[in-house]
Design a protein around this motif. Structure first.
Motif, PDB file in Angstrom:
ATOM      1  N   GLY A  98      -8.049   1.529  71.132  1.00 22.04           N
ATOM      2  CA  GLY A  98      -8.949   2.724  70.601  1.00 22.04           C
ATOM      3  C   GLY A  98     -10.526   2.346  70.444  1.00 22.04           C
ATOM      4  O   GLY A  98     -10.667   1.690  70.893  1.00 22.04           O
ATOM      5  N   TYR A  99     -11.517   3.325  70.623  1.00 21.99           N
ATOM      6  CA  TYR A  99     -12.982   3.423  69.547  1.00 21.99           C
ATOM      7  C   TYR A  99     -13.043   3.860  68.623  1.00 21.99           C
ATOM      8  O   TYR A  99     -12.158   4.721  67.933  1.00 21.99           O
ATOM      9  N   MET A 100     -13.904   2.993  68.011  1.00 23.21           N
ATOM     10  CA  MET A 100     -14.380   3.416  66.126  1.00 23.21           C
ATOM     11  C   MET A 100     -15.993   3.140  65.811  1.00 23.21           C
ATOM     12  O   MET A 100     -16.489   2.313  66.342  1.00 23.21           O
TER      13      MET A 100
ATOM     14  N   TRP B 171     -17.868   2.207  62.631  1.00 19.33           N
ATOM     15  CA  TRP B 171     -17.867   1.635  61.731  1.00 19.33           C
ATOM     16  C   TRP B 171     -18.337   1.760  61.068  1.00 19.33           C
ATOM     17  O   TRP B 171     -19.506   2.436  61.042  1.00 19.33           O
TER      18      TRP B 171
ATOM     19  N   VAL C  20     -14.238  -1.487  69.544  1.00 19.50           N
ATOM     20  CA  VAL C  20     -12.555  -1.799  69.115  1.00 19.50           C
ATOM     21  C   VAL C  20     -12.246  -1.968  69.306  1.00 19.50           C
ATOM     22  O   VAL C  20     -12.233  -3.443  68.804  1.00 19.50           O
ATOM     23  N   ARG C  21     -10.833  -2.217  69.364  1.00 22.26           N
ATOM     24  CA  ARG C  21      -9.819  -2.432  68.791  1.00 22.26           C
ATOM     25  C   ARG C  21      -8.246  -2.117  69.691  1.00 22.26           C
ATOM     26  O   ARG C  21      -8.046  -1.635  70.448  1.00 22.26           O
TER      27      ARG C  21
ATOM     28  N   ALA D 100     -10.383  -6.554  66.523  1.00 21.84           N
ATOM     29  CA  ALA D 100     -11.224  -5.739  66.382  1.00 21.84           C
ATOM     30  C   ALA D 100     -12.511  -6.097  66.231  1.00 21.84           C
ATOM     31  O   ALA D 100     -12.516  -7.092  65.748  1.00 21.84           O
TER      32      ALA D 100
ATOM     33  N   ASP E 185     -17.271  -5.030  67.154  1.00 19.50           N
ATOM     34  CA  ASP E 185     -18.018  -4.574  67.466  1.00 19.50           C
ATOM     35  C   ASP E 185     -18.471  -4.722  68.498  1.00 19.50           C
ATOM     36  O   ASP E 185     -18.245  -5.555  69.208  1.00 19.50           O
TER      37      ASP E 185
ATOM     38  N   TYR F 253      -7.553   6.225  59.994  1.00 27.12           N
ATOM     39  CA  TYR F 253      -8.433   5.336  58.836  1.00 27.12           C
ATOM     40  C   TYR F 253      -8.074   4.609  58.345  1.00 27.12           C
ATOM     41  O   TYR F 253      -7.313   4.204  58.066  1.00 27.12           O
TER      42      TYR F 253
ATOM     43  N   TYR G 299     -12.768   5.173  61.666  1.00 26.32           N
ATOM     44  CA  TYR G 299     -11.697   6.253  62.284  1.00 26.32           C
ATOM     45  C   TYR G 299     -11.893   5.592  62.649  1.00 26.32           C
ATOM     46  O   TYR G 299     -12.967   5.168  64.160  1.00 26.32           O
ATOM     47  N   THR G 300     -10.536   5.633  63.991  1.00 23.80           N
ATOM     48  CA  THR G 300     -10.043   5.243  65.081  1.00 23.80           C
ATOM     49  C   THR G 300      -9.911   6.062  65.934  1.00 23.80           C
ATOM     50  O   THR G 300      -8.916   6.853  65.548  1.00 23.80           O
TER      51      THR G 300
ATOM     52  N   GLY H 289      -7.838   6.534  70.472  1.00 24.00           N
ATOM     53  CA  GLY H 289      -7.027   5.901  71.137  1.00 24.00           C
ATOM     54  C   GLY H 289      -5.784   5.618  71.804  1.00 24.00           C
ATOM     55  O   GLY H 289      -5.941   7.333  71.917  1.00 24.00           O
TER      56      GLY H 289
END
Length: 190
Positions: free
Chosen positions: A39-41, A43, A62-63, A81, A83, A168, A182-183, A185
């Motif tokens: 997923g992408y978030m 942050w 990214v996570r 995760a 950045d 979240y 929040y993510t 994905g």
């Protein structure tokens, strides 16, 4: 950094031991339910200082989560995760950026199906985070520490093996700092 590596090694060992113990207690189907979430978030990093609260925002990360169902309503997960875009803050003429180098963590994920193909979940565990704050007017400061990590989310199955996930999470919470986001994905069941 060596301290973070040793803590991560201990956490990974505990996760593997837990998975092994549950695998022995469960049927052969235990190892047949692994999944991967990517997923992408957006942050942010929040810090309280001298009675004021400052938030470094506009960061992107990214996570990746690898998990395994250990029961119909419980999964165990490992998380990584990092950045891809640093978060920034400007207070008056003072500017600063926050680089989230990484968070490694292990989690229990209780969950429940609330409708056809819709699942609600919580995540609670322990994460080790490494963050570097780079002010423009003073020296660089590094945060490398572990803390309780938690979140809430939902997933929707598109197909039997692919889902859309949103949540979240608070990845780090220590005095006086918080890393959260929040993510959105995709999940892949194998």
């Amino acid at each position: 950094m060596k301290n973070v590596s040793s803590k991560f090694t201990v956490l990974l060992g505990l996760l593997l031991a837990a998975l092994g113990g549950v695998a022995q207690a469960q049927s052969k189907d235990f190892l047949s339910n692994p999944y991967l979430e990517v997923g992408y978030m957006p942050w942010s990093y929040t810090e309280a200082y001298s009675g004021q609260t400052y938030t470094w925002g506009s960061g992107g990360a990214v996570r990746v989560i690898f998990g395994m169902d250990v029961h119909d309503n419980l999964a165990l997960e490992g998380l990584y995760a990092t950045d891809v875009t640093d978060a920034t803050v400007t207070v008056g003429s003072y500017g600063s950026s926050a680089n989230w180098a990484s968070t490694y963590g292990v989690y229990a994920k209780p969950n429940i199906d609330v409708a056809k193909d819709v699942n609600l979940f919580a995540r609670v565990g322990y994460g080790i985070s490494s963050i570097t704050l780079t002010p423009t007017s003073t020296s660089t400061r590094q945060l490398s520490s572990g803390s309780i990590s938690y979140g809430l989310g939902a997933s929707y199955k598109i197909t039997k093996s692919v889902s859309i996930n949103g949540d979240y999470m608070v990845y780090y919470q220590g005095s006086p700092s918080v890393v959260s986001g929040y993510t959105l994905g995709l999940g892949f069941n194998f």
